[in-house]
Design an enzyme around this catalytic site. Structure first.
Site, PDB file in Angstrom:
ATOM      1  N   GLU A 127       0.784  -1.431  -0.017  1.00 39.53           N
ATOM      2  CA  GLU A 127       0.046  -0.029  -0.268  1.00 39.53           C
ATOM      3  C   GLU A 127       0.762   1.201  -0.017  1.00 39.53           C
ATOM      4  O   GLU A 127       1.168   1.823   1.090  1.00 39.53           O
ATOM      5  CB  GLU A 127      -0.916   0.092   1.140  1.00 39.53           C
ATOM      6  CG  GLU A 127      -1.867   1.137   1.388  1.00 39.53           C
ATOM      7  CD  GLU A 127      -2.774   1.359   2.389  1.00 39.53           C
ATOM      8  OE1 GLU A 127      -2.717   0.562   3.443  1.00 39.53           O
ATOM      9  OE2 GLU A 127      -3.488   2.261   2.498  1.00 39.53           O
ATOM     10  N   LYS A 186      -2.452  -1.948  -3.017  1.00 41.15           N
ATOM     11  CA  LYS A 186      -3.536  -0.993  -2.509  1.00 41.15           C
ATOM     12  C   LYS A 186      -3.060   0.401  -2.872  1.00 41.15           C
ATOM     13  O   LYS A 186      -2.468   0.904  -1.964  1.00 41.15           O
ATOM     14  CB  LYS A 186      -3.673  -1.408  -1.272  1.00 41.15           C
ATOM     15  CG  LYS A 186      -4.574  -0.637  -0.200  1.00 41.15           C
ATOM     16  CD  LYS A 186      -5.206  -1.152   1.137  1.00 41.15           C
ATOM     17  CE  LYS A 186      -5.955  -0.313   1.685  1.00 41.15           C
ATOM     18  NZ  LYS A 186      -6.758  -0.854   2.953  1.00 41.15           N
TER      19      LYS A 186
HETATM   20  P1  13P Z   1      -9.299   4.459   4.048  1.00 35.92           P
HETATM   21  O1  13P Z   1     -10.094   3.516   3.087  1.00 35.92           O
HETATM   22  O2  13P Z   1      -9.939   4.863   5.185  1.00 35.92           O
HETATM   23  O3  13P Z   1      -8.595   5.329   3.307  1.00 35.92           O
HETATM   24  O4  13P Z   1      -8.429   3.232   4.638  1.00 35.92           O
HETATM   25  C1  13P Z   1      -7.696   2.371   4.075  1.00 35.92           C
HETATM   26  C2  13P Z   1      -6.535   1.815   4.889  1.00 35.92           C
HETATM   27  O5  13P Z   1      -6.463   0.822   5.232  1.00 35.92           O
HETATM   28  C3  13P Z   1      -5.516   2.766   5.116  1.00 35.92           C
HETATM   29  O6  13P Z   1      -4.374   2.108   5.343  1.00 35.92           O
END
Ligand code: 13P
Length: 341
Positions: free
Chosen positions: A177, A219
């Site tokens: 991510e 992600k």
């Molecule tokens: P949000 O969808 O609130 O951005 O959170 C996703 C997430 O896992 C952040 O690390």
């Protein structure tokens, strides 16, 4: 675990019509969200909230997996069944956040690097024993005056790749991510530039660390206007620029892509995902959601820490999960927002 098992888990997480419920807020982040609703952030309140989310009737119709926090994966639902075990029975794959947070990057004012590699091999083995089959590590890239720097992008990309390699060694699918933050007054084109540079660096590092892409899920954040940018891009422009950026930087053999919501409104996060899937039927990877705020927020507001509101809150979570599941197939439209939850 064999490569086939890693591929199998990754495929199951990004299966058609479903996405991920991110419910891995650290205690400080959960505390901030509770505080806004006047809910006290105790161990029991955090457990009760996570139980409410996971026991939502038929949640697995639209949710393939859920990401837990270290405290949560050690907790149980009221009847004593550990969360991970309960999820397994419901057909929801347990995941775990394994980074230990974004800290100031030395020598780079205003920029962060995510920590958590020390002891990660041992922690992954423990989480695997508790039932985790996938993991998450979040890197944060900030857009601002003169930032992000190459130094920050590289440090974060390298850590993401080291984490991903350790996950695969442990038989756990890594969710990689790299979040380009929505905060700021930058244009969508500046966001495109930074996201493109970030993704290309991340995939170069994944390659250098021999990470198997067909056992990896990305992600990313969407390519979007900064929250304070006076010129806000349309849903179509966000969809087009995001897909173009992904196609430019991401190898075809990646298992799948599950977006974060990153502070977008619930409706926008759904509309953007839908537009990408409705307009592009021939992408090399499934595009779905891994939302926290954009799935949980209406339910949290309704729950407000009160037992008697739990069923109503669960209906709202189910409704958003359904809308996003529908958007992951490109079949959502705005009128569905008004359907009774
Ligand atoms: P949000 O969808 O609130 O951005 O959170 C996703 C997430 O896992 C952040 O690390």
């Amino acid at each position: 675990m064999t490569l086939q098992e890693l591929q199998g888990t990754a495929k199951a997480v990004v299966t058609a019509g479903k996405g991920i419920l991110a419910m891995d807020e650290s205690n400080p982040t959960c505390g901030k969200r509770f505080k806004k609703m006047g809910i006290e952030s105790t161990v029991e309140n955090r457990r009760a909230w996570r139980e409410l989310l996971l026991t939502t009737p038929n949640l697995s119709n639209f949710i393939s997996g859920a990401i837990l926090y270290d405290e949560t994966i050690r907790q149980s639902i009221a009847d004593g069944t550990p969360f991970a075990q309960y999820m397994g029975k419901q057909g929801i794959i347990p995941g775990i956040k394994v980074d230990t947070g974004a800290k100031d990057l030395a020598g780079f004012p205003g920029e962060k690097v995510t920590e958590g590699l020390d002891g990660l091999r041992e922690r992954l083995a423990e989480y695997k024993g508790i039932g985790a089959r996938f993991a998450k590590w979040r890197a944060v890239i900030t857009i601002g005056n003169g930032i992000p720097s190459n130094g920050c992008i590289h440090a974060n990309a390298h850590a993401l790749a080291r984490y991903a390699a350790l996950c695969q060694e442990a038989g756990i699918v890594p969710i990689v991510e790299p979040e380009v933050l929505i905060d700021g007054d930058h244009t969508i084109d500046r966001c495109y530039e930074v996201t493109s540079e970030t993704l290309s660096t991340v995939f170069a590092e994944l390659k250098a660390q021999r990470v198997l892409l067909d056992g990896t899920i990305l992600k990313p954040s969407m390519v979007i206007s900064g929250l304070d940018c006076p010129q806000q891009a349309s849903v179509e422009e966000v969809a087009e620029k995001t897909v173009r950026c992904l196609l430019k930087n991401i190898p075809k053999n990646l298992a799948g892509i599950a977006f974060l919501s990153g502070g977008q409104s619930n409706e926008r996060a759904t509309a953007h995902l839908n537009a990408m899937n409705a307009r592009h039927k021939d992408l090399p990877w499934p595009l779905t959601f891994s939302y926290a705020r954009a799935l949980q927020q209406p339910a949290l507001e309704t729950w407000s820490g009160k037992k008697e509101n739990a069923a109503a809150a669960q209906k709202l979570l189910y409704h958003r999960a359904k809308l996003n599941g529908t958007a992951s197939m490109g079949q959502y439209n705005e009128t569905m927002e008004k359907e009774a939850a």
